[in-house]
Design an enzyme around this catalytic site. Structure first.
Site, PDB file in Angstrom:
ATOM      1  N   ARG A   1      -7.036  57.689  34.019  1.00 12.44           N
ATOM      2  CA  ARG A   1      -6.528  56.943  35.191  1.00 12.44           C
ATOM      3  C   ARG A   1      -7.141  55.547  35.245  1.00 12.44           C
ATOM      4  O   ARG A   1      -6.413  54.567  35.202  1.00 12.44           O
ATOM      5  CB  ARG A   1      -6.725  57.746  36.482  1.00 12.44           C
ATOM      6  CG  ARG A   1      -6.303  56.996  37.732  1.00 12.44           C
ATOM      7  CD  ARG A   1      -5.948  57.902  38.918  1.00 12.44           C
ATOM      8  NE  ARG A   1      -6.681  59.128  39.006  1.00 12.44           N
ATOM      9  CZ  ARG A   1      -7.942  59.266  39.452  1.00 12.44           C
ATOM     10  NH1 ARG A   1      -8.598  58.219  39.889  1.00 12.44           N
ATOM     11  NH2 ARG A   1      -8.506  60.447  39.498  1.00 12.44           N
TER      12      ARG A   1
ATOM     13  N   TYR B   1       9.053  37.969  49.411  1.00 11.45           N
ATOM     14  CA  TYR B   1       9.783  39.125  48.919  1.00 11.45           C
ATOM     15  C   TYR B   1       9.984  40.104  50.080  1.00 11.45           C
ATOM     16  O   TYR B   1       9.019  40.572  50.689  1.00 11.45           O
ATOM     17  CB  TYR B   1       9.005  39.774  47.774  1.00 11.45           C
ATOM     18  CG  TYR B   1       9.620  41.062  47.306  1.00 11.45           C
ATOM     19  CD1 TYR B   1      10.947  41.112  46.911  1.00 11.45           C
ATOM     20  CD2 TYR B   1       8.888  42.232  47.284  1.00 11.45           C
ATOM     21  CE1 TYR B   1      11.531  42.290  46.500  1.00 11.45           C
ATOM     22  CE2 TYR B   1       9.466  43.422  46.861  1.00 11.45           C
ATOM     23  CZ  TYR B   1      10.785  43.442  46.475  1.00 11.45           C
ATOM     24  OH  TYR B   1      11.354  44.617  46.082  1.00 11.45           O
TER      25      TYR B   1
ATOM     26  N   ASP C   1       1.308  35.121  45.580  1.00 16.93           N
ATOM     27  CA  ASP C   1       2.323  35.793  44.768  1.00 16.93           C
ATOM     28  C   ASP C   1       2.981  34.711  43.920  1.00 16.93           C
ATOM     29  O   ASP C   1       3.756  33.899  44.425  1.00 16.93           O
ATOM     30  CB  ASP C   1       3.342  36.514  45.662  1.00 16.93           C
ATOM     31  CG  ASP C   1       4.418  37.256  44.850  1.00 16.93           C
ATOM     32  OD1 ASP C   1       4.576  36.944  43.652  1.00 16.93           O
ATOM     33  OD2 ASP C   1       5.111  38.125  45.425  1.00 16.93           O
TER      34      ASP C   1
ATOM     35  N   LYS D   1       9.111  41.158  36.337  1.00 17.42           N
ATOM     36  CA  LYS D   1      10.011  39.998  36.236  1.00 17.42           C
ATOM     37  C   LYS D   1       9.757  39.242  34.930  1.00 17.42           C
ATOM     38  O   LYS D   1       9.808  39.837  33.884  1.00 17.42           O
ATOM     39  CB  LYS D   1       9.841  39.117  37.480  1.00 17.42           C
ATOM     40  CG  LYS D   1       9.804  39.902  38.799  1.00 17.42           C
ATOM     41  CD  LYS D   1      11.059  40.720  39.046  1.00 17.42           C
ATOM     42  CE  LYS D   1      10.919  41.531  40.331  1.00 17.42           C
ATOM     43  NZ  LYS D   1      12.010  42.467  40.541  1.00 17.42           N
TER      44      LYS D   1
HETATM   45  N1  PLP Z   1       7.084  39.767  44.590  1.00 19.10           N
HETATM   46  C1  PLP Z   1       8.249  39.170  44.282  1.00 19.10           C
HETATM   47  C2  PLP Z   1       8.354  37.670  44.429  1.00 19.10           C
HETATM   48  C3  PLP Z   1       9.356  39.925  43.868  1.00 19.10           C
HETATM   49  O1  PLP Z   1      10.519  39.309  43.581  1.00 19.10           O
HETATM   50  C4  PLP Z   1       9.227  41.337  43.756  1.00 19.10           C
HETATM   51  C5  PLP Z   1      10.377  42.176  43.348  1.00 19.10           C
HETATM   52  O2  PLP Z   1      11.511  41.745  43.318  1.00 19.10           O
HETATM   53  C6  PLP Z   1       8.003  41.923  44.077  1.00 19.10           C
HETATM   54  C7  PLP Z   1       6.949  41.115  44.492  1.00 19.10           C
HETATM   55  C8  PLP Z   1       7.807  43.416  43.974  1.00 19.10           C
HETATM   56  O3  PLP Z   1       7.727  43.814  42.630  1.00 19.10           O
HETATM   57  P1  PLP Z   1       8.166  45.278  42.128  1.00 19.10           P
HETATM   58  O4  PLP Z   1       9.640  45.375  42.310  1.00 19.10           O
HETATM   59  O5  PLP Z   1       7.717  45.327  40.703  1.00 19.10           O
HETATM   60  O6  PLP Z   1       7.441  46.272  42.978  1.00 19.10           O
END
Ligand code: PLP
Length: 384
Positions: free
Chosen positions: A52, A105, A178, A203
């Site tokens: 883990r 997001y 982010d 992404k």
């Molecule tokens: N942050 C951003 C800017 C995103 O576009 C996304 C998903 O689309 C996330 C976080 C969350 O990522 P995940 O879908 O891998 O959980």
């Protein structure tokens, strides 16, 4: 590897240059073991105890990302971007005050409003691109974290990372960014003063729409980062070795993909700005974008692969245009080699700052003329 200092793209292309010592293979094996042999004296001299927290393939992918983000305290991979982001908030204590971007997001905003609030965090949303509003929302000694997404999904507003870090630190708070839509090719938030950088590695870091993964990187191995590591280890939101291997393979070509995608996004933004059926293009690379000057300072080599358009004729015209694309794929997500189009408001629902006439475009690596021609026919088809 050479003793000369190497550029990040050279190190990434060779996944830090690691060669398998047994076979001399240029691609290291995928480590799948869940447990490791103890020494006769009961110690774990290999440093690996249990699958883990400890997996060599995961460690190798983490090393590539830590190098790309110039993360002195290293990187941690998670089972998704959401697992990575929520680990930062779970490292706080009930009652802590958090200031977060209003445009972010949508699923993380929803989680903050429900689960995080239920757990006792006090969350305040502000336009983090408005530094006066950010400063006014931060309570010295009480605010423990600023969470800024930049460029922010799906309006691509730009937060000044260096200024936000100053505001956070003056108040005794941390700044987490982010940076999914900038990627380390264009922005390295830790070098601008941020404490933590987060990626939905699903992404552009992976880039092939075949892995769900998340990542955190930190500048300092302090008590807070220790808490984040404990949350990951104890709650188990880890990435599996196969996914870590695929992510590492994706990061070998990150620079090539990101440069092509950002150049195409810029070309599309410019051409669509002159399109008669597009009322507005949202892209930080355009001089008329409100965050352009800051983006030009904190993003190098391009402005990212994401843009949005607002369609003349409103919501119905936007949904109809998305229905007519032939090359673009009508799907959620972003950052892959294939271009995606999405009507965001219908996904984000009530409370979203996303205008109803907005289509979000994730730019892939296809020929940019083909991409423009596809959008042009989709926009024009309903107009006789
Ligand atoms: N942050 C951003 C800017 C995103 O576009 C996304 C998903 O689309 C996330 C976080 C969350 O990522 P995940 O879908 O891998 O959980």
């Amino acid at each position: 590897m050479t003793k000369r200092p190497l550029h990040p793209r050279s190190l990434a292309a060779q996944a830090m240059g690691k060669i398998d010592p047994l076979t001399k293979a240029v691609v290291p094996p995928i480590h799948v073991a869940t447990t490791y042999i103890r020494d006769a004296d009961n110690a774990y001299s290999s440093g690996f105890v249990y699958g883990r927290p400890d997996n060599e393939t995961v460690h190798e992918a983490q090393a590539v990302l830590a190098m790309l983000e110039e993360a002195k305290a290293g990187a941690l991979l998670f089972g998704s971007g959401m697992a990575a982001a929520t680990a930062v908030f779970q490292a706080l204590s009930p009652g802590d005050h958090v200031v977060a971007s209003k445009v972010m997001y949508w699923a993380l905003r929803a989680w903050l409003l429900t689960e995080a609030t239920r757990w006792g965090l006090k969350i305040e949303f502000v336009e983090t691109d408005d530094l006066a509003a950010l400063k006014a929302a931060v309570k010295p000694g009480i605010t423990k974290l600023i969470w800024a997404e930049t460029p922010s999904n799906p309006l691509w507003t730009i937060t000044d990372i260096a200024a936000a870090a100053e505001i956070a630190h003056a108040a005794g708070a941390k700044l987490a960014v982010d940076s999914t839509c900038a990627s380390p090719v264009h922005t390295r938030p830790l070098t601008l003063g941020a404490d933590i950088v987060m990626h939905a590695a699903t992404k552009v870091l992976n880039g092939h729409s075949d892995v769900v993964a998340g990542a955190l990187c930190a500048s300092e191995d302090d008590e807070f980062w220790g808490r984040v590591k404990t949350v990951r280890k104890m709650q188990g939101g880890i990435l599996g070795p196969f996914e870590a291997y695929l992510l590492m393979r994706g990061m070998r070509t990150l620079h090539l993909r990101q440069e092509r995608q950002s150049a195409s996004a810029m070309a599309l933004a410019q051409k669509l700005s002159a399109h008669p059926l597009v009322s507005r293009v949202l892209y930080p690379g355009l001089p008329q974008h409100p965050g352009h000057d800051i983006a030009a300072r904190q993003m190098q080599g391009g402005f990212g692969y994401m843009l949005s358009i607002q369609v003349s004729g409103g919501e119905q015209a936007a949904v109809a245009a998305a229905a007519r694309v032939e090359l673009y794929k009508r799907a959620t997500s972003l950052g892959g080699v294939e271009s995606l189009i999405e009507h965001r408001a219908s996904i984000e629902g009530a409370g979203s700052p996303c205008p109803p006439d907005l289509l979000r475009l994730s730019t892939g690596i296809e020929d940019v003329e083909d991409l423009y021609a596809d959008l042009d026919q989709a926009l024009k088809a309903g107009h006789g």
